[in-house]
Scaffold this active site. Structure first.
Site, PDB file in Angstrom:
ATOM      1  N   SER A 153       0.821  -1.203   0.000  1.00 47.24           N
ATOM      2  CA  SER A 153       0.000   0.000   0.000  1.00 47.24           C
ATOM      3  C   SER A 153       0.863   1.266   0.000  1.00 47.24           C
ATOM      4  O   SER A 153       1.650   1.475  -0.910  1.00 47.24           O
ATOM      5  CB  SER A 153      -0.964  -0.040   1.190  1.00 47.24           C
ATOM      6  OG  SER A 153      -1.899   0.993   1.115  1.00 47.24           O
ATOM      7  N   ASP A 178      -2.422   6.193  -3.915  1.00 43.26           N
ATOM      8  CA  ASP A 178      -1.256   5.497  -3.372  1.00 43.26           C
ATOM      9  C   ASP A 178      -0.829   4.420  -4.380  1.00 43.26           C
ATOM     10  O   ASP A 178      -1.496   4.226  -5.406  1.00 43.26           O
ATOM     11  CB  ASP A 178      -1.547   4.934  -1.978  1.00 43.26           C
ATOM     12  CG  ASP A 178      -2.626   3.862  -1.971  1.00 43.26           C
ATOM     13  OD1 ASP A 178      -3.358   3.747  -2.971  1.00 43.26           O
ATOM     14  OD2 ASP A 178      -2.744   3.139  -0.971  1.00 43.26           O
ATOM     15  N   ASP A 221      -0.982   1.183  -4.789  1.00 43.33           N
ATOM     16  CA  ASP A 221      -1.901   0.150  -5.279  1.00 43.33           C
ATOM     17  C   ASP A 221      -3.281   0.728  -5.590  1.00 43.33           C
ATOM     18  O   ASP A 221      -4.216  -0.019  -5.885  1.00 43.33           O
ATOM     19  CB  ASP A 221      -1.989  -1.027  -4.303  1.00 43.33           C
ATOM     20  CG  ASP A 221      -2.660  -0.676  -2.984  1.00 43.33           C
ATOM     21  OD1 ASP A 221      -2.461   0.455  -2.510  1.00 43.33           O
ATOM     22  OD2 ASP A 221      -3.352  -1.537  -2.410  1.00 43.33           O
ATOM     23  N   ASP A 279      -5.761   2.062  -4.032  1.00 42.28           N
ATOM     24  CA  ASP A 279      -7.005   1.852  -3.293  1.00 42.28           C
ATOM     25  C   ASP A 279      -7.349   3.078  -2.453  1.00 42.28           C
ATOM     26  O   ASP A 279      -8.471   3.206  -1.973  1.00 42.28           O
ATOM     27  CB  ASP A 279      -6.964   0.578  -2.436  1.00 42.28           C
ATOM     28  CG  ASP A 279      -5.902   0.592  -1.353  1.00 42.28           C
ATOM     29  OD1 ASP A 279      -5.013   1.466  -1.374  1.00 42.28           O
ATOM     30  OD2 ASP A 279      -5.948  -0.289  -0.474  1.00 42.28           O
TER      31      ASP A 279
END
Length: 576
Positions: free
Chosen positions: A145, A304, A306, A308
């Site tokens: 993340s 960010d 990834d 999400d």
């Protein structure tokens, strides 16, 4: 000999450890602290999967810890008879993400389990979508993340596209913990896995289906069509996975003035332009703000790595400066926009629901009430939100989930995925920017209007980082002290009720009554205070931190800021 030294020696002599990795361990032979940190514990496969620093050792992200977790997962899938349904696998731009995802796939294949691995990096929400779209038994995404570049992680999803929850998480953890001998971890060559039709590559066909699902969630295409030429958007993927899907969805919806921060456009696991790639951190927006000022942008958006989570800045027309939104502000702005638009166009269902976490803003409660929409609150973590959505479906769609979010910069509109989706959040905020632009308003003006309508709710979060074995002990002691000696007053506000989610009990200090939280056990303490104030504390599940959350309701922005500052000071004193 200390236990960590024993483990260190075992790895040096284990035939399953490569010679190259053994040499890495020999290089730290005289560094007692480093040996301890790498081996004082096994990198725990917790309810969020794995997350840790990349390196060789039991307390590190490496080939051995990743495939150990995968072998445990494989054993569980075989027990459930899910081999033929397969596992979808995605990965982000971090160092070792492609390698770890490939090793996980081949471990599953060697156990007779089909895999569907994305051809290149993809956002976490698309993995969640793919699990359900492909009818898989599970999913894996390799990502850490928004953590610093030395970290990587491994998250497991189940058949509904959500991260694993009770009892599945405990059962998988049990299987992972049974894998003690590294030589029992299976693998095979990719060519052989492909020839046996176990290893499959997925790509553009899933991308197209994902984008089509997002487009269905637009609530006012007319506003986009009429206003998009006047909207200027600055976007940065922070060297991560968001760039291609964000540019694709915005282009397909008709947006023309989208400016991507060039220095941060390409995937790079070293994240060279930021201290760490967290859209919650104002420093991550330095280059985006420079570009926004050059282009006179209306809105600045950052995912960010990834994709999400989403960070947002919007222009203050009065000052010409850009205002940073926290996760609660973004969450409530989207909630108000979606519900108001659905009400206006007659698509707001009578059984509509909004879901938030217990550490998110109480403003959401007021918004939901205003539109006669049912509000549900749950524990921190989007997997808990997904569990409520699954409950709706299992109960003959008793409620229709319109929107859900948590304060840590993550939300989802609809139910196409079952984890935070920073791509759909970008899409919706750009749509909202068009709608409010028609009214002569920026998104900051829209936020002020929400405060004016419902009250000036403000929230804050801070963390105390305590690393290593000693830090873990300190965090545990802090929680126990607050649990065993709960405050009765904080910052001049009385504690109306004290919730200890570890024992699933909420004690009302005014009536003396005890009520069940009706939520799973979790190491969380919650203090409900007078005058719409509150605070909450919990250890992080993924980092060596203890986290404190708090909120107030003021009569103006200034009054709310003052109340929040007083509450923060009091909480810090209370936490000592």
């Amino acid at each position: 000999m200390e236990e960590y030294k024993v483990k260190y020696e075992q790895w040096l002599n284990d035939p399953a450890i490569s010679e190259e990795d053994k040499q890495d361990l020999r290089n730290i032979a005289n560094d007692e602290k480093e040996i301890e940190d790498r081996f004082y514990k096994d990198l725990e496969f917790g309810t969020a999967g794995l997350r840790g620093i990349i390196g060789i050792g039991t307390n590190r992200m490496n080939t051995y810890t990743v495939t150990k977790a995968t072998q445990g997962l494989a054993n569980y899938i075989i027990k459930k008879g899910g081999q033929d349904r397969g596992v979808a696998i995605a990965y982000d731009s971090r160092r070792m993400s492609p390698e770890f995802s490939e090793q996980a796939a081949l471990c599953l294949n060697a156990n007779g389990i089909k895999t569907y691995r994305f051809d290149t990096l993809r956002p976490t929400p698309e993995l969640s979508f793919a699990v359900r779209e492909l009818g898989c038994i599970a999913g894996i995404v390799v990502t850490a993340s928004h953590n610093p570049p030395e970290y990587n992680g491994y998250k497991v999803y189940w058949e509904d596209g959500a991260q694993i929850v009770e009892p599945t998480d405990k059962e998988i953890i049990e299987e992972v913990n049974k894998v003690i001998d590294l030589s029992t971890i299976k693998t095979m060559e990719r060519a052989e896995a492909e020839s046996q039709e176990l290893y499959h590559i997925i790509g553009s066909e899933i991308d197209k289906r994902y984008i089509e699902e997002l487009k269905k969630l637009v609530v006012n295409q007319k506003a986009i069509d009429e206003t998009q030429k006047d909207i200027k958007i600055v976007y940065t993927p922070l060297h991560g996975t968001g760039n291609i899907p964000v540019q694709t969805i915005l282009k397909e919806l008709g947006f023309e003035n989208v400016y991507v921060v060039k220095e941060q456009e390409q995937p790079d696991g070293n994240f060279p332009t930021v201290d760490y790639p967290n859209p919650e951190d104002a420093k991550a927006f330095k280059l985006a703000l420079e570009l926004a000022k050059e282009k006179n942008a209306d809105i600045i958006l950052a995912n960010d790595p990834d994709a999400d989570r989403l960070g947002v800045y919007a222009k203050n027309q009065a000052t010409g400066e850009y205002v940073q939104f926290n996760g609660n502000m973004t969450g409530n702005l989207i909630a108000e926009y979606i519900l108001s638009q659905k009400q206006a166009n007659g698509t707001l269902p009578s059984n509509g629901a909004v879901i938030k976490t217990i550490v998110s803003s109480n403003l959401t409660d007021a918004i939901a009430k205003s539109y006669n929409v049912k509000l549900f609150s749950t524990l921190t973590g989007f997997k808990n939100i997904a569990k409520i959505i699954r409950g709706f479906e299992e109960n003959n769609n008793e409620y229709e989930c319109l929107y859900s979010y948590e304060e840590s910069y993550g939300c989802i509109i609809g139910t196409h995925a079952r984890d935070k989706d920073g791509i759909v959040a970008v899409m919706t905020l750009c749509e909202a920017a068009c709608y409010y632009k028609q009214k002569g308003m920026t998104l900051w003006d829209a936020m002020l209007a929400i405060y004016e309508k419902y009250g000036y709710y403000k929230e804050k979060q801070f963390s105390i980082t305590l690393k290593g074995a000693e830090g873990a002990v300190q965090i545990k002691q802090m929680m126990e002290d607050m649990r065993n000696h709960p405050a009765t007053e904080i910052a001049g506000e009385k504690v109306i009720s004290f919730g200890d989610y570890q024992i699933q009990n909420i004690h009302n200090n005014e009536t003396g009554e005890d009520n069940n939280t009706n939520l799973p056990k979790s190491n969380v303490l919650y203090f409900d205070l007078t005058n719409d104030s509150w605070c909450c504390v919990r250890p992080s599940g993924t980092e060596p931190k203890i986290k404190f959350y708090m909120g107030v309701k003021g009569t103006s922005l200034e009054n709310a800021d003052k109340k929040l500052e007083e509450l923060e000071i009091a909480v810090k004193e209370f936490a000592k």
